[in-house]
Scaffold this active site. Structure first.
Site, PDB file in Angstrom:
ATOM      1  N   GLY A  97       0.832  -1.191   0.000  1.00  0.00           N
ATOM      2  CA  GLY A  97       0.000   0.000   0.000  1.00  0.00           C
ATOM      3  C   GLY A  97       0.868   1.243   0.000  1.00  0.00           C
ATOM      4  O   GLY A  97       1.073   1.894  -1.019  1.00  0.00           O
ATOM      5  N   ASN A 131       0.492  12.929  -6.843  1.00  0.00           N
ATOM      6  CA  ASN A 131       0.542  14.313  -6.383  1.00  0.00           C
ATOM      7  C   ASN A 131      -0.541  15.162  -7.036  1.00  0.00           C
ATOM      8  O   ASN A 131      -1.066  16.094  -6.416  1.00  0.00           O
ATOM      9  CB  ASN A 131       1.925  14.909  -6.644  1.00  0.00           C
ATOM     10  CG  ASN A 131       2.952  14.449  -5.625  1.00  0.00           C
ATOM     11  OD1 ASN A 131       2.603  14.137  -4.486  1.00  0.00           O
ATOM     12  ND2 ASN A 131       4.212  14.400  -6.023  1.00  0.00           N
ATOM     13  N   GLY A 140     -25.944  16.234  18.192  1.00  0.00           N
ATOM     14  CA  GLY A 140     -26.470  15.211  19.080  1.00  0.00           C
ATOM     15  C   GLY A 140     -26.778  13.921  18.330  1.00  0.00           C
ATOM     16  O   GLY A 140     -26.093  13.545  17.384  1.00  0.00           O
ATOM     17  N   GLU A 192      -4.229   8.174  -1.101  1.00  0.00           N
ATOM     18  CA  GLU A 192      -3.191   9.048  -1.663  1.00  0.00           C
ATOM     19  C   GLU A 192      -2.131   9.395  -0.629  1.00  0.00           C
ATOM     20  O   GLU A 192      -1.606  10.501  -0.576  1.00  0.00           O
ATOM     21  CB  GLU A 192      -3.796  10.344  -2.239  1.00  0.00           C
ATOM     22  CG  GLU A 192      -5.067  10.196  -3.018  1.00  0.00           C
ATOM     23  CD  GLU A 192      -4.939   9.299  -4.236  1.00  0.00           C
ATOM     24  OE1 GLU A 192      -3.832   8.810  -4.504  1.00  0.00           O
ATOM     25  OE2 GLU A 192      -5.949   9.073  -4.902  1.00  0.00           O
ATOM     26  N   THR A 218      -0.943   7.819   3.504  1.00  0.00           N
ATOM     27  CA  THR A 218      -1.462   7.798   4.869  1.00  0.00           C
ATOM     28  C   THR A 218      -0.926   8.971   5.679  1.00  0.00           C
ATOM     29  O   THR A 218       0.025   9.655   5.278  1.00  0.00           O
ATOM     30  CB  THR A 218      -1.062   6.489   5.566  1.00  0.00           C
ATOM     31  OG1 THR A 218       0.381   6.454   5.669  1.00  0.00           O
ATOM     32  CG2 THR A 218      -1.557   5.274   4.790  1.00  0.00           C
TER      33      THR A 218
END
Length: 392
Positions: A145, A248, A347, A371, A373
């Protein structure tokens, strides 16, 4: 019930949109009008059902939103701030909508436009610009990843053809795409390929049971000895640098997009506490409510300022990867904090789909990860400020 994401200048406390180009303001108004009237009323149902109709892509294409920052081949070549506010107004409704535009335009189309051959550009970009054809970006793998350099998908030569084998996962648009930009390791490094999704051996299975980005299509792609001819190779796509350049572009859209999500949560909370009475007074009249609203207004404003600064740097050719990391990390963090505060202010109503807040909050959990972490962007910034890499 609060609207899904309508914009209002009264919530732009520093008049940041005054800094937008005329082109960007015109784009903003058109996208906002469409998103508010056409997408807003339908998004909660799509989210609940875990779907995004394919026809939405054609609607977005008709507005000229796919590859809008690219030139030629049916793409309008609009300014960076026009693209940015498009992401903002779409994500004010839902992150899945911005993701659709981002994957199509900044990952798949950008890769073809930047690294493809003239024949590849002519074959795919005009149809992708209109939404007639959809693309996806096959990078992430089950075991790779945040470390794309460890990808296991392999491309081997077989005569005049290439044969691709491997698995990609968490691929947006994966099960509805007509063409996939697939990144694979070969004997001479990492290469990019254009793979029609109807090629023998190509299968895509939609990932279900998601609790975030539900109004989007996400899939696992399996490449079982998929054979493609030599012209399927993106001639300019060699090495991780090309992969990261595409990412990017998408990250820039996220920097802007999450401002829209945060704004939607803030305005929903503001509307709610202004009309809800407790102990004989509107909730908005209490000091704790006003403190929370002030904090959210500051966060949304600062995120907007960051987006504008990165846009100026981009247009000047000075937008570096570390600056994009700073913007993506800072704005995504700010947006999810605004969503969490807003959820509390609503709430129990805040956890329903009658209001957009919990939906945004769940989406932003995924946006924090996609894109790049939090950890990856944090260490990218850390490397820049210390000169020492902590990745290895």
């Amino acid at each position: 019930m609060a609207s899904a994401g309508a914009t209002s200048s009264e919530h732009d406390l520093l008049d940041l949109d005054d800094e937008l180009s005329v082109e960007a303001r015109t784009t903003r108004d058109a996208v906002c009008a469409y998103a508010t009237t056409e997408l807003g009323p339908r998004i909660a149902d799509w989210y609940e059902r875990g779907t995004l109709p394919r026809d939405v892509a054609k609607e977005l294409g008709a507005l000229g939103l796919f590859g809008m920052q690219l030139n030629g081949y049916g793409c309008p070549g609009l300014s960076a701030d026009a693209y940015g506010v498009t992401c903002r107004e779409l994500e004010a409704v839902d992150s899945g909508l911005r993701s659709l535009v981002s994957v199509q335009g900044c990952l798949a189309m950008f890769a073809i436009h930047r690294y493809g051959s003239e024949d590849q550009r002519r074959a795919w970009l005009p149809a992708m610009a209109t939404g007639e054809a959809l693309g996806c970006f096959g990078l992430t793998e089950p075991e790779a990843g945040s470390d794309p350099g460890s990808m296991r998908t392999f491309a081997r030569r077989d005569g005049a053809d290439w044969v691709l084998s491997g698995t990609k996962t968490w691929i947006n648009n994966g099960a509805i795409a007509d063409v996939a930009v697939i990144w694979a390791r070969a004997d001479d490094g990492i290469l990019g390929f254009l793979v029609p999704t109807d090629a023998p051996g190509f299968t895509a299975r939609e990932i279900t049971r998601k609790l975030s980005l539900r109004a989007s299509n996400t899939a696992t792609i399996v490449l079982d000895d998929v054979r493609v001819p030599s012209p399927a190779l993106l001639p300019g796509a060699r090495g991780l640098k090309c992969v990261l350049s595409c990412l990017n572009e998408a990250r820039f859209g996220i920097v802007w997009g999450v401002v829209g999500a945060a704004r939607s949560c803030y305005t929903s909370a503001l509307d709610y506490v202004g009309s809800r009475e407790q102990f004989g007074r509107p909730l908005a009249s209490y000091q704790l409510s006003q403190r929370k609203l002030a904090d959210m207004a500051i966060a949304v404003t600062h995120a907007g300022m960051t987006a504008l600064r990165l846009t100026a740097l981009k247009q000047a050719g000075r937008l570096t990867p570390v600056r994009i990391s700073l913007g993506k990390l800072a704005n995504a963090r700010s947006a999810i904090e605004v969503a969490r505060i807003a959820r509390g202010m609503l709430g129990a109503n805040g956890v329903t789909l009658d209001y957009p807040v919990m939906r945004h909050m769940a989406n932003l959990e995924a946006v924090l990860t996609v894109e790049g972490t939090e950890e990856v962007h944090t260490l990218t910034i850390g490397h820049a400020v210390t000169g020492l890499s902590a990745f290895r």
